[in-house]
Design a protein around this motif. Structure first.
Motif, PDB file in Angstrom:
ATOM      1  N   VAL A 137      16.644  -0.785  12.172  1.00  0.00           N
ATOM      2  CA  VAL A 137      16.202   0.389  11.412  1.00  0.00           C
ATOM      3  C   VAL A 137      16.273   1.635  12.287  1.00  0.00           C
ATOM      4  N   TYR A 138      15.900   1.478  13.563  1.00  0.00           N
ATOM      5  CA  TYR A 138      15.941   2.609  14.501  1.00  0.00           C
ATOM      6  C   TYR A 138      17.376   3.084  14.708  1.00  0.00           C
ATOM      7  N   ILE A 139      18.324   2.140  14.834  1.00  0.00           N
ATOM      8  CA  ILE A 139      19.737   2.507  15.001  1.00  0.00           C
ATOM      9  C   ILE A 139      20.243   3.245  13.763  1.00  0.00           C
ATOM     10  N   SER A 140      19.872   2.752  12.576  1.00  0.00           N
ATOM     11  CA  SER A 140      20.249   3.443  11.336  1.00  0.00           C
ATOM     12  C   SER A 140      19.652   4.846  11.298  1.00  0.00           C
ATOM     13  N   ASP A 193       0.841  -1.196   0.000  1.00  0.00           N
ATOM     14  CA  ASP A 193       0.000   0.000   0.000  1.00  0.00           C
ATOM     15  C   ASP A 193       0.880   1.251   0.000  1.00  0.00           C
ATOM     16  N   HIS A 194       1.527   1.473  -1.150  1.00  0.00           N
ATOM     17  CA  HIS A 194       2.443   2.610  -1.310  1.00  0.00           C
ATOM     18  C   HIS A 194       2.639   2.826  -2.798  1.00  0.00           C
ATOM     19  N   PHE A 195       3.330   3.951  -3.152  1.00  0.00           N
ATOM     20  CA  PHE A 195       3.584   4.171  -4.576  1.00  0.00           C
ATOM     21  C   PHE A 195       4.987   3.729  -4.979  1.00  0.00           C
ATOM     22  N   PHE A 196       5.764   3.175  -4.037  1.00  0.00           N
ATOM     23  CA  PHE A 196       7.040   2.541  -4.363  1.00  0.00           C
ATOM     24  C   PHE A 196       7.368   1.554  -3.243  1.00  0.00           C
ATOM     25  N   CYS A 197       8.373   0.723  -3.470  1.00  0.00           N
ATOM     26  CA  CYS A 197       8.759  -0.276  -2.472  1.00  0.00           C
ATOM     27  C   CYS A 197       9.563   0.405  -1.363  1.00  0.00           C
ATOM     28  N   GLU A 198       8.902   0.685  -0.264  1.00  0.00           N
ATOM     29  CA  GLU A 198       9.564   1.295   0.892  1.00  0.00           C
ATOM     30  C   GLU A 198       9.557   0.296   2.037  1.00  0.00           C
ATOM     31  N   VAL A 199      10.638   0.264   2.799  1.00  0.00           N
ATOM     32  CA  VAL A 199      10.824  -0.755   3.838  1.00  0.00           C
ATOM     33  C   VAL A 199       9.663  -0.843   4.825  1.00  0.00           C
TER      34      VAL A 199
END
Length: 321
Positions: free
Chosen positions: A199-202, A175-181
């Motif tokens: 992901v939070y550390i990044s 459910d997005h307009f591109f492949c987002e994590v």
């Protein structure tokens, strides 16, 4: 067995930004116009910096890399989004989705670091002008730009590999307009809590730390500007700094809000709205805010247009001879 079949299916479905209706054509047309503007502005910026020797400075060297990143940003997302809307086919292969994730994370992470490097360049130029030639040597700016690309790519490689190895059972409709994590994690049928901590550390490394450095740099710049005797110089500097910070907040704010929240707090409509800012709008604003308001860039553009204009009568003259 059903779960395995879904896991090894090669295609995802991108639900897009808007529904497939005639009214949506207006919005997609606007996005495509913004895409053309972004590519044109950034390509012009690269051409000007390359062709005019007065722009061969560390600041414009970093700006040229920013323009390259912005062109790749919008080119990675908008053409596919508009093509899907016009064709009615919203599928994307696993490889295509992985490429979008890799390139978007490389550019997003790299641009976060590059913007911090640019703020440091402005800090040194305004607060320590006599030390600028020493602190911002050619090798220093090259190291900043190259490091932004390299660290962004390394971080992206890790996150892309982790995201694609998760099993996607059931629906494969993103459910997005591109492949987002974050949008892809919602489709996984296993617990992704440990990965979300990564992901939070990044996010801390690529978002909070650079944003803090940028805020500190511009804070020091404002203090230096306040000590200027010329009211006109203070006014011009405040105007430039405020515009820079607005663009920075438009980029970092939605980015932080999207990537530093738990998966359970994400809503598709909100994520798509926020992604428009850092994926589509800021690439079109960066050249205007950082470059086209600069007198050196305007002078370079004037000289380029003048040289192109003066060649026309000369060509016509030789044609008639």
């Amino acid at each position: 067995m059903g779960c395995l079949n879904h896991t090894f299916s090669s295609d995802f479905t991108l639900l897009g930004l808007f529904s497939s209706s005639p009214k949506s054509l207006v919005f997609y047309s606007l996005i495509f116009v913004i895409f053309i503007m972004s590519v044109t502005e950034n390509a012009l910026m690269i051409l000007l910096i390359h062709s005019d020797s007065r722009l061969h400075t560390p600041m414009y060297f970093l700006l040229r890399h920013l323009s390259v990143m912005d062109i790749l940003h919008v080119s990675n997302i908008v053409p596919k989004m508009v093509t899907d809307f016009l064709s009615g086919s919203r599928t994307i292969s696993l490889a295509g989705c992985g490429f979008q994730v890799f390139l978007s994370l490389t550019l997003l992470g790299g641009e976060c670091l590059l913007l911090a490097a640019m703020s440091y360049d402005r800090y040194v130029a305004i607060c320590h002008p006599l030390r600028y030639p020493i602190l911002m040597k050619e090798c220093a700016s090259a190291l900043m730009a190259g490091g932004s690309w390299l660290v962004g790519a390394l971080n992206s490689t890790v996150h892309t590999a982790y995201t694609l190895q998760f099993p996607f059972c059931g629906s494969r409709a993103i459910d997005h307009f591109f492949c987002e994590v974050p949008a892809m994690l919602k489709l996984s049928c296993v617990d992704t809590t440990r990965y979300e901590r990564g992901v939070y550390i990044s996010g801390v490394i690529f978002l909070l730390i650079p944003f803090s450095l940028i805020s500190t740099s511009y804070g020091q710049i404002v203090l230096t500007v306040l000590q200027m005797k010329s009211s006109e110089a203070r006014k011009r500097s405040f105007s430039t700094c405020s515009l820079h910070m607005i663009v920075v907040m438009m980029y970092y704010g939605p980015f932080i809000f999207t990537y530093m929240r738990p998966k359970s707090y994400h809503t598709p409509g909100q994520d798509k709205f926020l992604a428009i800012f850092y994926m589509i709008l800021t690439p079109s604003l960066n050249p205007i805010i950082y470059s086209f308001r600069n007198k050196d860039v305007l002078a370079a553009m004037k000289n380029m247009l003048k040289s192109k204009f003066l060649k026309i009568p000369e060509c016509v003259f030789y044609f008639y001879i």
